[in-house]
Motif scaffolding. Structure first.
Motif, PDB file in Angstrom:
ATOM      1  N   ALA A   1       0.835  -1.199   0.000  1.00  0.00           N
ATOM      2  CA  ALA A   1       0.000   0.000   0.000  1.00  0.00           C
ATOM      3  C   ALA A   1       0.868   1.246   0.000  1.00  0.00           C
ATOM      4  CB  ALA A   1      -0.927   0.017   1.216  1.00  0.00           C
ATOM      5  N   THR A   2       0.502   2.198  -0.844  1.00  0.00           N
ATOM      6  CA  THR A   2       1.120   3.519  -0.858  1.00  0.00           C
ATOM      7  C   THR A   2       0.025   4.538  -0.551  1.00  0.00           C
ATOM      8  OG1 THR A   2       2.780   2.877  -2.504  1.00  0.00           O
ATOM      9  CG2 THR A   2       2.339   5.240  -2.241  1.00  0.00           C
ATOM     10  N   ILE A   3       0.260   5.378   0.427  1.00  0.00           N
ATOM     11  CA  ILE A   3      -0.746   6.356   0.845  1.00  0.00           C
ATOM     12  C   ILE A   3      -0.206   7.760   0.601  1.00  0.00           C
ATOM     13  CG2 ILE A   3      -2.303   7.085   2.683  1.00  0.00           C
ATOM     14  CD1 ILE A   3      -2.574   4.110   2.013  1.00  0.00           C
ATOM     15  N   TYR A   4      -0.927   8.528  -0.207  1.00  0.00           N
ATOM     16  CA  TYR A   4      -0.585   9.924  -0.439  1.00  0.00           C
ATOM     17  C   TYR A   4      -1.315  10.789   0.592  1.00  0.00           C
ATOM     18  CZ  TYR A   4       1.841   9.513  -4.962  1.00  0.00           C
ATOM     19  OH  TYR A   4       2.747   9.253  -5.956  1.00  0.00           O
ATOM     20  N   VAL A   5      -0.564  11.697   1.221  1.00  0.00           N
ATOM     21  CA  VAL A   5      -1.167  12.619   2.182  1.00  0.00           C
ATOM     22  C   VAL A   5      -0.593  14.018   1.940  1.00  0.00           C
ATOM     23  CG1 VAL A   5      -1.440  10.803   3.920  1.00  0.00           C
ATOM     24  CG2 VAL A   5       0.586  12.243   3.975  1.00  0.00           C
ATOM     25  N   PRO A   6      -1.349  15.068   2.259  1.00  0.00           N
ATOM     26  CA  PRO A   6      -0.806  16.421   2.132  1.00  0.00           C
ATOM     27  C   PRO A   6       0.434  16.593   3.004  1.00  0.00           C
ATOM     28  CG  PRO A   6      -3.185  16.483   2.411  1.00  0.00           C
ATOM     29  CD  PRO A   6      -2.765  15.065   2.682  1.00  0.00           C
ATOM     30  N   ALA A   7       1.423  17.321   2.508  1.00  0.00           N
ATOM     31  CA  ALA A   7       2.671  17.504   3.246  1.00  0.00           C
ATOM     32  C   ALA A   7       2.451  18.192   4.586  1.00  0.00           C
ATOM     33  CB  ALA A   7       3.648  18.301   2.405  1.00  0.00           C
ATOM     34  N   SER A   8       1.355  18.944   4.710  1.00  0.00           N
ATOM     35  CA  SER A   8       1.063  19.664   5.951  1.00  0.00           C
ATOM     36  C   SER A   8       0.457  18.774   7.033  1.00  0.00           C
ATOM     37  CB  SER A   8       0.089  20.812   5.665  1.00  0.00           C
ATOM     38  OG  SER A   8      -1.124  20.306   5.100  1.00  0.00           O
ATOM     39  N   THR A   9       0.189  17.530   6.713  1.00  0.00           N
ATOM     40  CA  THR A   9      -0.448  16.609   7.665  1.00  0.00           C
ATOM     41  C   THR A   9       0.436  16.370   8.876  1.00  0.00           C
ATOM     42  OG1 THR A   9      -1.615  15.475   5.875  1.00  0.00           O
ATOM     43  CG2 THR A   9      -1.392  14.285   7.942  1.00  0.00           C
TER      44      THR A   9
ATOM     45  N   ALA B   1       1.450  -0.141   9.824  1.00  0.00           N
ATOM     46  CA  ALA B   1       0.973  -1.277   9.023  1.00  0.00           C
ATOM     47  C   ALA B   1       1.898  -1.577   7.846  1.00  0.00           C
ATOM     48  CB  ALA B   1      -0.432  -0.993   8.518  1.00  0.00           C
ATOM     49  N   GLY B   2       2.926  -0.753   7.668  1.00  0.00           N
ATOM     50  CA  GLY B   2       3.891  -1.006   6.605  1.00  0.00           C
ATOM     51  C   GLY B   2       3.640  -0.250   5.323  1.00  0.00           C
ATOM     52  N   ALA B   3       2.674   0.668   5.330  1.00  0.00           N
ATOM     53  CA  ALA B   3       2.384   1.433   4.115  1.00  0.00           C
ATOM     54  C   ALA B   3       3.495   2.441   3.847  1.00  0.00           C
ATOM     55  CB  ALA B   3       1.051   2.155   4.256  1.00  0.00           C
ATOM     56  N   ALA B   4       3.719   2.709   2.574  1.00  0.00           N
ATOM     57  CA  ALA B   4       4.652   3.763   2.165  1.00  0.00           C
ATOM     58  C   ALA B   4       3.885   5.081   2.127  1.00  0.00           C
ATOM     59  CB  ALA B   4       5.235   3.443   0.797  1.00  0.00           C
ATOM     60  N   ILE B   5       4.359   6.075   2.849  1.00  0.00           N
ATOM     61  CA  ILE B   5       3.680   7.371   2.923  1.00  0.00           C
ATOM     62  C   ILE B   5       4.393   8.363   2.008  1.00  0.00           C
ATOM     63  CG2 ILE B   5       2.955   9.262   4.420  1.00  0.00           C
ATOM     64  CD1 ILE B   5       1.591   6.596   5.042  1.00  0.00           C
ATOM     65  N   THR B   6       3.635   8.969   1.105  1.00  0.00           N
ATOM     66  CA  THR B   6       4.169   9.994   0.216  1.00  0.00           C
ATOM     67  C   THR B   6       3.535  11.334   0.574  1.00  0.00           C
ATOM     68  OG1 THR B   6       4.528   8.448  -1.607  1.00  0.00           O
ATOM     69  CG2 THR B   6       4.355  10.784  -2.174  1.00  0.00           C
ATOM     70  N   LEU B   7       4.378  12.303   0.932  1.00  0.00           N
ATOM     71  CA  LEU B   7       3.901  13.636   1.292  1.00  0.00           C
ATOM     72  C   LEU B   7       3.813  14.496   0.031  1.00  0.00           C
ATOM     73  CD1 LEU B   7       6.045  14.238   4.511  1.00  0.00           C
ATOM     74  CD2 LEU B   7       3.715  13.363   4.360  1.00  0.00           C
ATOM     75  N   VAL B   8       2.634  15.074  -0.189  1.00  0.00           N
ATOM     76  CA  VAL B   8       2.376  15.849  -1.400  1.00  0.00           C
ATOM     77  C   VAL B   8       2.224  17.325  -1.039  1.00  0.00           C
ATOM     78  CG1 VAL B   8       0.823  16.170  -3.365  1.00  0.00           C
ATOM     79  CG2 VAL B   8       1.214  13.865  -2.449  1.00  0.00           C
ATOM     80  N   PRO B   9       3.025  18.215  -1.617  1.00  0.00           N
ATOM     81  CA  PRO B   9       2.875  19.646  -1.331  1.00  0.00           C
ATOM     82  C   PRO B   9       1.503  20.152  -1.781  1.00  0.00           C
ATOM     83  CG  PRO B   9       4.959  19.186  -2.448  1.00  0.00           C
ATOM     84  CD  PRO B   9       4.141  17.935  -2.534  1.00  0.00           C
TER      85      PRO B   9
END
Length: 371
Positions: A137-145, A156-164
């Protein structure tokens, strides 16, 4: 044969080809299913007891006992309601229903890696069920999170990608990445809605195989509104209930596009709200949600920030510790009762969708506690 359906054009797509949208990024549903009866319920303690109502049955569902949540009678706002305690789930929110079904069916179709955009309950549920199913699983979240909001997904092992940028920028980035990783979005994928529809079947069973008169729903993108509409429509089609329950969407006045449309009010620029889990400024299924409310002869309620905060604290002081996001459903119940739009003699279910443990900073703020 069941197929993906673009409800706005009527175009259908084969179900055996994994997809998350139609042509021109059209949000999809499934063609109507016939529904099931009480004899079709399986002897399982999870949403999979209603597997006969799903589009197809995977050989090995990804399940951690989601569903089968308590239905508790409680005094509320001058009346009595049935609180459906959906936070009694593996990741602490109702989204486990949709994640279990969506990822089980996608895995059966050969999908092994999924992408989601969510800093909250949706991301946590997809991360956990992907882990349970041996999927990436790859989860995109806003960088401000706040980093605290992604800990559950990271664990849970997900890869988190911070999006500006904004939440909308994050969603658009995820949609662009969908060329490389399958976009298993809780907002987009119709299989997710067929997980949430198990709530309708569960309420029907718990109430002695009848429908409630009303269901009050904390509403963001509208997955519970549409899931309940799908599930109860199937039960009506199968002649298991006499009529649809009235569905009532509760949204914050600071960000309530579905409620405003249902009430015939003009759009309004979104502002920050204590009910952050429902702060979806551009819900992709807005027309379908409004139609579901109208078809059920229900409607919508807009809540001010003070009303949401008061409802959250009032519930907590009765031992019901839930996110302010879903406490707004309790506030909406009180307003509907006071306005005479629902009656105290009616059977009304109020959805409690997420645990207050996920909102510790918000409660600390309400209580004047420094963390």
């Amino acid at each position: 044969m069941t197929a993906y359906l673009d409800p706005r054009t009527g175009r259908e797509y084969p179900l055996d080809q994994p997809r998350w949208c139609g042509e021109g990024k059209a949000p999809l549903l499934l063609t109507p299913l016939p529904g099931i009866g009480r004899d079709d319920i399986a002897p399982l303690r999870s949403v999979w007891r209603f597997a006969a109502a799903l589009p197809f049955l995977p050989a090995t569902p990804i399940s951690m006992g989601e569903g089968c949540t308590p239905l508790v009678e409680a005094p509320l706002g001058g009346g009595t309601a049935l609180l459906k305690c959906e936070w009694f789930m593996p990741t602490g929110s109702f989204k486990d229903r949709g994640a279990s079904v969506m990822l089980s069916l996608l895995r059966e179709q050969g999908v092994r890696a999924v992408l989601e955009d969510s800093s909250g309950n949706g991301g946590a549920a997809v991360s956990a069920y992907a882990a349970a199913g041996g999927m990436e699983a790859t989860i995109y979240v806003p960088a401000s999170t706040s980093p605290a909001k992604t800990v559950q997904s990271r664990a849970a092992g997900a890869a988190i990608t911070l999006v500006p940028g904004s939440r909308q920028d994050c969603a658009e980035a995820a949609e662009a990445r969908a060329r490389d990783i399958f976009y298993a979005s809780h907002n987009w994928h119709p299989f997710f809605l067929h997980g949430t529809k198990t709530l309708a079947y569960e309420l029907w069973e718990e109430l002695g195989f009848r429908a409630p008169d009303n269901v009050v729903i904390p509403c963001g993108a509208g997955s519970n509104v549409l899931g309940l509409q799908i599930g109860f429509s199937e039960l009506l089609r199968a002649r298991q209930i006499a009529r649809l329950p009235r569905l009532w969407a509760a949204q914050p006045a600071h960000c309530g596009p579905i409620a405003r449309a249902a009430l015939g009010l003009p759009p309004q620029e979104a502002k920050p709200t204590i009910a952050e889990g429902t702060a979806i400024a551009q819900p992709i299924r807005l027309p379908e949600c409004v139609e579901a409310l109208k078809r059920s002869e229900g409607g919508a309620v807009l809540l001010e920030e003070a009303e949401i905060a008061a409802a959250a604290l009032a519930l907590a002081r009765r031992g019901v510790y839930v996110e302010p996001t879903c406490a707004q459903a309790a506030a909406a119940f009180s307003k509907l009762l006071e306005a005479g739009r629902i009656a105290s003699r009616e059977t009304t279910v109020v959805l409690m969708t997420g645990t207050g443990l996920k909102s510790t900073p918000r409660y600390a703020e309400l209580l004047g506690v420094t963390l």
